[in-house]
Motif scaffolding. Structure first.
Motif, PDB file in Angstrom:
ATOM      1  N   SER A 223      -7.982   0.194  -3.084  1.00 39.08           N
ATOM      2  CA  SER A 223      -8.135   1.419  -2.844  1.00 39.08           C
ATOM      3  C   SER A 223      -6.563   1.942  -2.358  1.00 39.08           C
ATOM      4  N   LEU A 224      -5.775   1.117  -2.005  1.00 36.27           N
ATOM      5  CA  LEU A 224      -4.428   1.498  -1.530  1.00 36.27           C
ATOM      6  C   LEU A 224      -3.502   1.439  -2.463  1.00 36.27           C
ATOM      7  N   THR A 225      -3.409   0.404  -3.559  1.00 33.56           N
ATOM      8  CA  THR A 225      -2.579   0.292  -4.559  1.00 33.56           C
ATOM      9  C   THR A 225      -3.008   0.332  -5.923  1.00 33.56           C
ATOM     10  N   GLN A 226      -4.392   0.629  -6.222  1.00 37.26           N
ATOM     11  CA  GLN A 226      -4.850   0.493  -7.671  1.00 37.26           C
ATOM     12  C   GLN A 226      -4.601  -0.854  -8.199  1.00 37.26           C
ATOM     13  N   ALA A 227      -4.975  -1.908  -7.495  1.00 34.47           N
ATOM     14  CA  ALA A 227      -4.430  -3.145  -7.934  1.00 34.47           C
ATOM     15  C   ALA A 227      -5.155  -3.858  -9.019  1.00 34.47           C
ATOM     16  N   PRO A 249       3.506   8.451   1.642  1.00 37.31           N
ATOM     17  CA  PRO A 249       3.777   9.643   1.297  1.00 37.31           C
ATOM     18  C   PRO A 249       5.165   9.741   1.440  1.00 37.31           C
ATOM     19  N   GLY A 250       6.092  10.585   0.688  1.00 33.24           N
ATOM     20  CA  GLY A 250       7.397  10.614   0.664  1.00 33.24           C
ATOM     21  C   GLY A 250       8.089   9.676  -0.129  1.00 33.24           C
ATOM     22  N   THR A 362      -1.067   5.690  10.989  1.00 30.79           N
ATOM     23  CA  THR A 362      -0.681   4.469  11.858  1.00 30.79           C
ATOM     24  C   THR A 362       0.434   3.524  11.479  1.00 30.79           C
ATOM     25  N   LEU A 363       0.533   3.281  10.166  1.00 32.00           N
ATOM     26  CA  LEU A 363       1.586   2.337   9.611  1.00 32.00           C
ATOM     27  C   LEU A 363       3.062   3.054   9.630  1.00 32.00           C
ATOM     28  N   VAL A 364       3.040   4.369   9.384  1.00 31.67           N
ATOM     29  CA  VAL A 364       4.121   5.287   9.531  1.00 31.67           C
ATOM     30  C   VAL A 364       4.705   5.293  10.850  1.00 31.67           C
TER      31      VAL A 364
END
Ligand SMILES: Nc1nc2c(ncn2[C@@H]2O[C@H](COP(=O)(O)OP(=O)(O)OP(=O)(O)O)[C@@H](O)[C@H]2O)c(=O)[nH]1
Ligand SMILES: [Mg+2]
Length: 428
Positions: A223-227, A249-250, A362-364
């Motif tokens: 979901s996060l990386t289309q791996a 984002p960014g 949360t990560l940012v």
């Protein structure tokens, strides 16, 4: 060849199996409830469950695992169902395994052998195949005698007496040792190459996804990386470590590593064989510790994962708890023990995408707390550094001046050192 592999090669499965386990006095669950996880493992190993026998006792019997009376009950069930295999929820000593096999006339697999059997079935890469083979060989050495009696029985046991068997066991043992040495040599070559790969990305911020098997690590990675990594509703789908870029984002990119899942009573031969794979993942700056929040055993799973991390020397890595499968949780009060566990936690559904924005925020926020903010000057003739700065740091402000581009960035010490070595200047 291990018992489990003999099963694969000699048989037109699936095999009917009876599950056995012991539990402390006072455990009021039914036998199928007590053996629920073993049943999932057996199912993943393509066995059909023909029955469950659980005995309440303080410790397993040192000779026969179950007590005499229970063993008779088990023998009756074997007779009734015609099951060919008995699978035990714990690791059995070589003597326990041999004694149960003799009492029942079936093949006996213990939990470690079953897990090894599943790993052998799911291994795809040359590294995973060698790691599983090594774990199987290490498991077999002390158990050769038991396997030999089993083989004899299969051949009808005619004309083979103890002396010949012992000789054969010695021969087999030296063959196994030679094969172990070959596996270890071949693995060293692969691991050396992987270690070099890990070193080349040492400056990039890396997050390892860790958790109990089937928690949803690979689904989250996708979901996060289309791996496009394999995610399936079975245990131990993933046996390799895969690392993919995740674009925040960014434009900043961090690396995400997906790896092999953990389970209660993971055979230590597997942990040591897969050490390099786990190390590759655990060489991370941060852990996303995933828990299947919809499982009634979530808190036990979390404790197991913490224990395995501790045993791998990764107990102190910073972590964000990711409580997954939010779409399947009806009663949010069940999550209270997880919240009490402490630390930062985020509730997500890797499948529907719900909560992934919170996870990113949360990560940012975390990066903002641990990284330093500096003003970098990139001289005009070092413009080639710009893409690296944009993907490897968080750019807060920028302005073009005569001496170059001034970028206010947030970054790790490792990344700062790398950029300074490559021609950027730090404004003090
Ligand atoms: N309902 C629901 N199912 C999910 C969610 N995330 C993952 N799953 C399912 O859970 C199962 C296991 O997912 P995986 O991503 O393979 O889990 P894993 O942690 O990588 O498991 P292993 O590699 O086997 O250790 C799959 O059937 C997924 O579709 C979720 O958020 N909601
Ligand atoms: Mg997986």
């Amino acid at each position: 060849m291990s018992d489990a592999r003999q099963l694969q090669s000699t048989a037109a499965g699936p095999f009917e199996a009876i599950l056995i386990g012991v539990t402390p006095h006072g455990d009021e669950r039914s036998a199928p409830e007590i053996l629920e996880e073993l049943a999932e493992l057996a199912d993943t190993g393509e066995f059909v469950i023909a029955g469950c026998v659980a005995q309440h006792r303080r410790h397993p019997d040192p000779n026969t695992y179950l007590g005499r009376g229970k063993l008779d009950e088990l023998a009756e069930l074997v007779e009734q169902t015609g099951a060919k295999v008995v699978i035990c929820d714990d690791s059995l000593s070589p003597a326990q395994g041999r004694n149960i096999e003799q009492a029942l006339g079936t093949l006996v697999l213990d939990r470690s052998e079953l897990i090894l059997h599943i790993f052998a079935h799911h291994a795809r890469s040359p590294q995973a195949k060698l790691q599983v083979e090594l774990a199987q060989l290490l498991y077999q050495i002390p158990r050769l005698k038991r396997m030999w009696t089993h083989l004899e029985r299969q051949r009808g046991g005619i004309g083979v007496r103890g002396g010949a068997g012992e000789k054969q066991i010695d021969l087999d043992r030296s063959e196994l040792r030679a094969r172990i040495a070959t596996c270890q040599r071949q693995l060293q070559v692969i691991e050396g190459r992987k270690a070099r790969e890990v070193r080349t990305r040492a400056d990039q911020f890396t997050i390892a996804l860790v958790g109990y098997t089937n928690a949803g690590k690979s689904t989250l990675m996708n979901s996060l990386t289309q791996a496009g990594v394999l995610a399936e509703d079975r245990l131990f789908s993933t046996l390799d470590t895969r690392t993919r870029p995740w674009r925040l984002p960014g434009g900043r990119v961090v690396l995400l590593s997906d790896t092999v899942g953990f389970i209660r009573k993971l055979p230590h031969q597997l942990v040591s064989s897969f050490h390099a794979t786990l190390e590759e993942a655990l060489n991370a700056d941060l852990l996303f510790l995933l828990v299947d929040g919809s499982s009634p055993h979530a808190i036990d799973h979390l404790h197991t994962v913490e224990e395995v991390l501790e045993s791998l020397g990764a107990g102190n890595l910073p972590r964000i708890y990711v409580v997954n499968k939010r779409d399947r949780i009806d009663d949010m009060s069940l999550l209270t023990p997880l919240h009490r566990h402490g630390g930062t936690s985020v509730l997500v559904s890797a499948r529907t995408g719900a909560g992934l924005g919170d996870l990113t925020d949360t990560l940012v926020g975390y990066l903002g707390r641990i990284e330093r903010e500096v003003e970098l000057v990139v001289p005009h003739d070092a413009g080639h550094l710009q893409p690296e700065i944009r993907s490897g740091t968080t750019v807060l402000r920028e302005e073009y001046r005569e001496d170059g581009c001034h970028l206010h960035v947030q970054l790790t010490d490792a990344m700062l050192a790398r950029l300074l070595a490559r021609g950027a200047r730090q404004k003090t």
